[in-house]
Each structure stands twice: as C-alpha cells, then as structure tokens.
Design a protein around this motif. Sequence first.
Motif, short mmCIF file in Angstrom:
data_model
loop_
_atom_site.label_atom_id
_atom_site.label_comp_id
_atom_site.label_asym_id
_atom_site.label_seq_id
_atom_site.Cartn_x
_atom_site.Cartn_y
_atom_site.Cartn_z
N UNK A 76 3.57 6.97 5.86
CA UNK A 76 4.35 8.19 5.71
C UNK A 76 3.82 9.02 4.55
N UNK A 77 3.84 10.35 4.74
CA UNK A 77 3.36 11.25 3.70
C UNK A 77 4.41 11.51 2.64
N UNK B 121 0.82 -1.21 0.00
CA UNK B 121 0.00 0.00 0.00
C UNK B 121 0.86 1.27 0.00
N UNK B 122 2.07 1.15 0.53
CA UNK B 122 2.98 2.30 0.54
C UNK B 122 3.76 2.38 -0.77
N UNK B 123 4.43 1.29 -1.12
CA UNK B 123 5.37 1.34 -2.24
C UNK B 123 4.69 1.36 -3.60
N UNK B 124 3.41 1.01 -3.66
CA UNK B 124 2.70 1.00 -4.94
C UNK B 124 1.65 2.09 -5.05
N UNK C 234 1.69 16.81 8.55
CA UNK C 234 1.18 15.74 7.67
C UNK C 234 2.30 14.78 7.29
N UNK C 235 3.16 14.49 8.26
CA UNK C 235 4.21 13.51 8.05
C UNK C 235 3.62 12.12 7.86
N UNK C 236 2.43 11.92 8.42
CA UNK C 236 1.68 10.68 8.22
C UNK C 236 0.34 11.04 7.59
N UNK C 237 -0.01 10.34 6.52
CA UNK C 237 -1.31 10.52 5.87
C UNK C 237 -2.09 9.22 6.00
#
Length: 387
Positions: free
Chosen positions: A350-351, A63-66, A334-337
């Motif tokens: 991570x944002x 979900x992060x890398x793609x 917004x370092x985390x979204x």
Amino acid sequence: MTDPVKAGPLQGIKVIELGQLIAGPFCGQLLGDMGAEVVKIEAPGAGDPMRNWGQGKTPVWWQVIARNKLSVALDLRSPDGQQTLRDLAGQADILIENFRPGTLEKWNLDPVELRKINPGLIVVRVSGYGQTGPYASRAGFGGIGEAMGGWRAIVGEPDRAPSRMGVSIGDSLAATYGCMGALAALHHRSESGQGQIVDASLYESVLQVMESLIPEYAVAEHKRTRTGSVLPGIAPSNVYPCSDGEYLIGANQDAVFARLCKAMGRAELAEDARYSTHLARGEHQVELDALIGEWTSQLTVAQVEAAMIEHGVPAGRIFDAQDMLEDPHFRAREAVVTLDHPDYGPVPMQGVFPKLSATPGSVRKLAPREIGEDNADVLQRWLGRTE
C-alpha cells in the motif's frame, strides 16, 4: 536524495519509536510516510518480532511497517542504553511507545522525566486500557481492545461466535489515533513551545468508531447484535451471488433503488408497495435480497458491474490482493507502490495515504535489514558522537 516535492509535511520532525509488533510501529509508519525521520529502537540480538511476521512463504509484513525507518539497537534494561535513549529524547520531537503501562518508568525512562530534559517532547503512549483506570496494568492486545470496545460483539453471523475483522484493526486504530494525537500536539507545541503526553488505548480507539451503539442502547433501547452481511432495515445493501463470485450492491435510497430495478429489467418493483419506500424495503429485506440474488446469480460479476455502472448504482467488486494489483484505478492513484528489495525483488505494498496536494508523503527508504544498522549514523547526527 529525497525528492523535495515528496519529502512530506513532517520533514525535519524527529521521532523515536519504542515498542514492537503493531500499534506503536504502525503509528511510526504513518509519521514516517509523512516525512518524519523515524528512529526505531530495537533490542540487540532480538529485534522486533515483526521481522518474522506475515503469512505465506516469506514474512514480508516488516517491509511495510518498518519502511522509512532507521534501526538503532539499544538495551533499555541497561544504564548505558537508558542514558543513550535519554540523550536521543533530548533531541526528538515525538517518542512513541506501546509497552504495558509502567514499563518505561521501570526502565528509568518516565515520560515526565524525559519531558524535563526536553519540554517540547511529545510522548505517544499506546496501551490496551490506557495509562489510568483500574485496568491500566493489564496486558492488552488488539483483539482484547476490539472485544471491550464493542467491535467483536457485532461482527459475524448471529448464530455463531463473534468473528474477527481479518486484520489487526484494534492495533491499527490505536496507532492512527495516536498519530492524530501527535499531530494535534505538534500544533499545540507550535503555539506554546510545550510538548505533552498522548494517551491512546486500544479499547477506546475501537469505541470511537462504534457509531451510535451506546446511545442507541441507552436512549433508543436498542442493543446492536451480529447480523452477518446485512444491516437490518437497510435494503438492498448486501453481497449478492454471481455465477463466478460475489458482488456488493448498495441501493437502499429510493431513487437509487429505482435505478437498480431498471438495471434488473424490473422497473415495476420500484412502484411495488412492498419495496417502494425505505421503510417497506427494510420490512421485506429477506425477500428483496432473494429477488436480487436470483437476478445476479444468472450473470457474471463483470456483467453485473457493467449494469451497475450504466445505471449509476453504488456497487463494487469484492477485491483481494490479486485484484488490487491488476486494477487500473489502484495504479492511477498509486494506491499500491512497488519497492525493489535486494532479497525479495519487487515488493508491492500500500502507498502513502492520505494524499496531500502540496507536500505529499512518500516511501523513501526500505525497512532496515539488520538490527542496529543505523547506530553510527543516528548517534553521530543526533548526538555528535564519534564513530
């Protein structure tokens, strides 16, 4: 519809992402976060193994890398798949791959030939040892690059085997340098109209962040070794025990050390000949760390932090994921979204970073759920093919 303010500085740039796992896909993630349209090529049926990677009950690394990517399924071992890739490369600005050197050539997709089709194409090639040299054909993963680049030799306790970082830092560094190279090549293309090949190796990416390790050995006759949580001669700068956890304090500069002493209620230590200068503190590092640790161990992390903030001493908590999700500074920047996923519900991650004032990037799209779910869309828009 994407907010035009957050479309990103790379809006309009078309990227093809080949390869799998971490280095190539993370490079694609960085470009996608900045607004590029990233088409990820996956093998039909198998897809990228990253779809199933991650720790815990549910594999969510994908979900992060793609994120911000489109999935197109192509069999690059078949003539039809190879031709479609060549057609896509003819419309692309950047192509990323992280196969072992020679793989693209074996599939009739030599970057030199692709650039004949599209002279403006920029090809980012991420590999273990680079595209040239006696080791080029060897298989290489991030940990191997960390070992050869010097990282593993200096990480860990001196009486134990080398430690790993805890994340795939070699892959991430190579991806970041590959992205940097692509952006530099885009600027060159804007001046010349010509693309080029960016050769990013894992071991050299690690080498780039090894500070003065090599000249210290060659000129200063010093070989860095594993030193645990301290940097020899730099004191105080360590992680200290509190009654409910650990806390990092960096107060090795003279004026800062004096402020730390006041915070501890030991102002006289700043005038003590054993600790009054940078050199003296380095020579008495072990006893000084023990003295500070004795003070912190009687207090909670919150109490130590309050004292450090009050006296202007650089210091900080040791954050884990739970701390990050609860911290007001992370939220404010917004370092985390958080993305709403149809299968998992809210997925925090991570944002986008770094932050641009005029053309900030954004997470505009969830990771592809199905392999090849965007074939029709991409082939229609890029190549004008009918459904």
